[in-house]
Design a protein around this motif. Structure first.
Motif, short mmCIF file in Angstrom:
data_model
loop_
_atom_site.label_atom_id
_atom_site.label_comp_id
_atom_site.label_asym_id
_atom_site.label_seq_id
_atom_site.Cartn_x
_atom_site.Cartn_y
_atom_site.Cartn_z
N ILE A 396 5.82 5.96 -2.87
CA ILE A 396 4.87 5.95 -1.75
C ILE A 396 5.58 6.27 -0.44
O ILE A 396 6.61 5.68 -0.12
CB ILE A 396 4.14 4.59 -1.63
N CYS A 462 -5.11 4.16 5.99
CA CYS A 462 -5.61 4.87 4.81
C CYS A 462 -4.50 5.16 3.81
O CYS A 462 -3.31 5.14 4.14
CB CYS A 462 -6.29 6.18 5.20
N TYR A 463 -4.93 5.41 2.59
CA TYR A 463 -4.07 5.89 1.51
C TYR A 463 -4.65 7.21 1.02
O TYR A 463 -5.86 7.33 0.84
CB TYR A 463 -4.05 4.88 0.35
N ASP A 464 -3.79 8.21 0.81
CA ASP A 464 -4.25 9.49 0.29
C ASP A 464 -3.61 9.70 -1.08
O ASP A 464 -2.39 9.84 -1.19
CB ASP A 464 -3.86 10.64 1.22
N ASN A 468 0.14 10.53 -2.09
CA ASN A 468 0.74 9.22 -2.38
C ASN A 468 1.41 8.69 -1.12
O ASN A 468 2.55 8.25 -1.13
CB ASN A 468 1.74 9.31 -3.54
N ASP A 469 0.67 8.73 -0.02
CA ASP A 469 1.20 8.20 1.24
C ASP A 469 0.22 7.22 1.88
O ASP A 469 -0.98 7.25 1.62
CB ASP A 469 1.59 9.31 2.21
N ILE A 470 0.77 6.34 2.69
CA ILE A 470 0.00 5.33 3.41
C ILE A 470 0.22 5.53 4.89
O ILE A 470 1.36 5.69 5.34
CB ILE A 470 0.44 3.91 3.02
N GLU A 502 -4.17 -0.95 1.18
CA GLU A 502 -3.87 0.47 1.05
C GLU A 502 -2.99 0.75 -0.16
O GLU A 502 -3.18 1.74 -0.87
CB GLU A 502 -3.24 1.01 2.33
N ILE A 503 -2.02 -0.12 -0.42
CA ILE A 503 -1.21 0.03 -1.62
C ILE A 503 -2.09 -0.05 -2.86
O ILE A 503 -1.93 0.73 -3.81
CB ILE A 503 -0.11 -1.06 -1.67
N HIS A 505 -5.02 0.95 -3.24
CA HIS A 505 -5.77 2.19 -3.48
C HIS A 505 -5.03 3.13 -4.43
O HIS A 505 -5.64 4.00 -5.03
CB HIS A 505 -6.07 2.89 -2.16
N ALA A 506 -3.72 2.95 -4.56
CA ALA A 506 -2.97 3.74 -5.54
C ALA A 506 -3.39 3.37 -6.95
O ALA A 506 -3.13 4.13 -7.89
CB ALA A 506 -1.47 3.52 -5.34
#
Length: 653
Positions: A396, A462-464, A468-470, A502-503, A505-506
């Motif tokens: 991440i 946000c998480y994308d 794979n970034d926060i 947010e983590i 969301h992975a």
């Protein structure tokens, strides 16, 4: 696509019916926020207040003051990119010129719209229509290939509807009927300001609604769109061209991209399989009117004050706002919208600083380690799946505060001031075209993983999954979320839970389908994913049908955010329990305070229809009910309103 994939923490409306406070054992949310709700007032130009919104207002108030200072003393601006934002701000504020110009700045748009007199004209001009941003029965965007995020692809999407969601068109949806009536009245009034007679305006608006009605049955609703992995439908370009031969995509798309793509992604195949039903000679008058009405409505916010007020009528009706933003707020929001990372970088450098950024980045790493430890102890996943999940956590990318380096496109955004013949509308059209060309140019370039999904002055996170970034913008990193003056338990109940959210969301129902590089691939064993789905179904059931604001929660719509809320709260609790000054009551009280929100009736209804977040009071209460530590902290028993039997408590991460 990006907007649908970003899994943000923000959402939900406050309990506008709360009139009394309550015992924490009966209602955590009301015990913390009930007294506040009695006196809290929703600003006239906003649909809600409390929590995130309060911080939003504070940030905006500060930036309004700063921009006023920049206008008075432009020599104090150190960044030339910020100078361009201030120029745009000044141009937007010059209502004397805007009123004097009237609708003349829209002449170029009107001329292009009026030149389209048939589908043959449409096809002949299609590449220019795309480059100029003229509304079409489709949209184009370049984003990373969801199965190979090292490269970019062209995504072909559906047009927007008049109403907020497909569900608003249901025969029994009275709110939809009322909103469509407001839109109709507004659109007819706007057309008359452009010198159309009342009869002409009525006919044009009616035909525009007829074209909109043709689109409705062919597109998905918000619940269907919430599973965003289903929007990934790759086609060879040759196969895509077969879907709607009536539209000359074969010529226009290569002209726009500068090359013929081998592959494109169609977000909603059913729509494009039926696009030929829309592109007929009989329907052309309806499209022509839909085009004209949408284009003229799109200019209203950038012309006279009268049109700004009139053209915002429908938008305010959707959210229930009583007033339009002041001219000063309107001008700031425009400048901030086009130069968001520039303004966000300024905000972060001046009001956040590198020391705080490093402190929060450390907290994020701590929460990732908590997550890894929890995964290691997980008793329902196989070791193979746990190893893959931990690998994803290790990969991440953490973005805190604001970007150090701005995207090169900002160097291309130049504003022509009024003294050099510039007007607001045509400046915005030119800026839009630069941004559009920049987006299309990405199809030839590797994916830029350094980009920031949110600017530093935005109160959100946000998480994308494709990156794979926060991202944690500077603006959210303040009380009640985070403060050096709060206890560790308060901070973990605030920013700690947001970070872990947010983590999580992975590993929500969507994010779980992406690997450590952001590629959509299956890294689960069949048995493990089946066990995961069983748990997500329990959370869907837990929220589905809960009465709220005169309607009911759609459990399927809000599942991804609920999975993240549950995981975030649980992991933040684990971290808080490692601190010497653990105070479980303070932890849960601050968690409930974060979701303090009070909203208009219309905005509550809107969120229940389209928002992937559960309403704020339910986020506070139901997730707390799922935590055994909540019962311990407040001595909650089976006689209390917050009691949930242990067998009914849903915990996934």
């Amino acid at each position: 696509m990006t907007a649908t994939k970003l899994r943000a923490v923000r959402g939900g409306a406050g309990d506008t019916t709360a009139a009394e406070s309550a015992r924490v054992q009966d209602n955590l949310y009301l015990s913390v926020n009930g007294e506040w709700a009695k006196t809290a007032e929703i600003p006239a130009d906003r649909p809600r207040t409390g929590g995130f919104s309060d911080l939003d207002e504070g940030v905006e108030k500060q930036m309004l003051a700063d921009f006023a200072g920049f206008r008075a003393h432009p020599e104090t601006i150190k960044n030339p990119l910020l100078s361009e934002a201030v120029k745009l701000n000044e141009l937007a504020l010059d209502f004397q010129k805007r009123d004097a110009d009237g609708v003349k700045p829209a002449a170029t748009i009107l001329a292009q719209v009026k030149s389209i007199k048939s589908w043959a004209d449409f096809n002949q001009q299609l590449s220019q229509l795309i480059l100029n941003g003229i509304v079409k029965p489709f949209t184009l965007d370049v984003q990373p290939d969801m199965k190979n995020t090292a490269v970019n692809l062209l995504y072909i999407d559906v047009p927007g509807l008049i109403l907020p969601d497909k569900t608003y068109y249901a025969a029994d949806n009275e709110n939809g009927k009322q909103l469509l009536a407001v839109w109709t009245q507004m659109a007819e009034a706007v057309l008359q300001k452009f010198a159309y007679s009342a009869a002409e305006a009525t006919k044009l608006v009616d035909q525009a609604k007829q074209f909109d009605a043709l689109i409705v049955p062919l597109v998905k609703n918000s619940e269907e769109l919430a599973d965003y992995t289903k929007q990934y439908n790759p086609y060879t370009f040759a196969d895509f061209l077969k879907l709607a031969p009536e539209v000359d995509f074969a010529t226009a798309i290569p002209a726009v991209l500068g090359e013929t793509p081998e592959k494109v992604v169609v977000t909603q195949p059913h729509y494009f399989e039926n696009l030929s039903q829309l592109v007929t000679a009989a329907n052309f008058p309806f499209y022509q009117s839909w085009l004209l009405v949408n284009e003229l409505l799109g200019t209203t916010g950038f012309l006279t004050e009268e049109l700004r007020q009139l053209g915002g009528t429908y938008g305010r009706a959707i959210g229930g706002q009583k007033e339009a933003p002041t001219q000063e707020k309107h001008a700031y929001r425009l400048a901030n919208g086009y130069f968001d990372d520039v303004v966000g970088q300024y905000y972060g450098e001046h009001y956040f600083g590198d020391a705080a950024r490093q402190d929060v980045a450390k907290m994020v790493k701590t929460m990732i380690n908590v997550y890894k430890n929890r995964l290691a102890k997980n008793n329902w996943l196989s070791q193979a799946t746990k190893d893959k999940a931990i690998l994803k956590l290790n990969m991440i990318e953490i973005k805190v505060g604001y970007p150090d380096k701005l995207q090169p496109v900002y160097q291309q955004l130049k504003v022509t001031p009024a003294t050099e013949g510039g007007d607001l509308l045509n400046n915005l059209l030119a800026l839009d075209k630069v941004l559009r060309l920049n987006n299309f140019a990405k199809v030839k370039k590797p994916v830029d993983r350094s980009r920031w999904a949110m600017p530093g002055n935005l109160v959100n996170a946000c998480y994308d999954p494709s990156f794979n970034d926060i991202t944690f913008p500077a603006a959210i990193l303040q009380a009640p979320f985070y403060s050096l003056e709060q206890s560790s338990s308060q901070n973990y109940g605030g920013i700690g839970a947001v970070i872990a959210h947010e983590i999580s969301h992975a590993f929500d129902n969507n994010g779980a389908k992406f690997d450590e590089k952001g590629n959509m691939t299956n890294w689960w064993t069949k048995e493990d994913y089946s066990a995961f789905e069983k748990r997500t179904q329990a959370m869907i059931k837990e929220f589905d049908g809960i009465p709220y604001a005169g309607a009911k929660v759609n459990g399927k719509l809000v599942i991804s955010e609920n999975v993240a809320d549950g995981g975030g709260l649980s992991c933040a609790l684990s971290a808080a329990k490692e601190e010497a000054d653990l105070d479980l009551q303070a932890f849960f009280i601050n968690w409930a305070m974060v979701w303090r929100l009070k909203a208009t009736k219309a905005f509550n209804q809107l969120l229940l229809s389209i928002d992937v977040h559960a309403p704020g009071p339910l986020r506070a209460n139901v997730q707390a009910q799922n935590m055994d530590e909540f019962y311990e902290a407040f001595n909650v028993t089976g006689k209390d309103g917050m009691w949930l039997a242990p067998a009914d408590r849903v915990n996934i991460w």
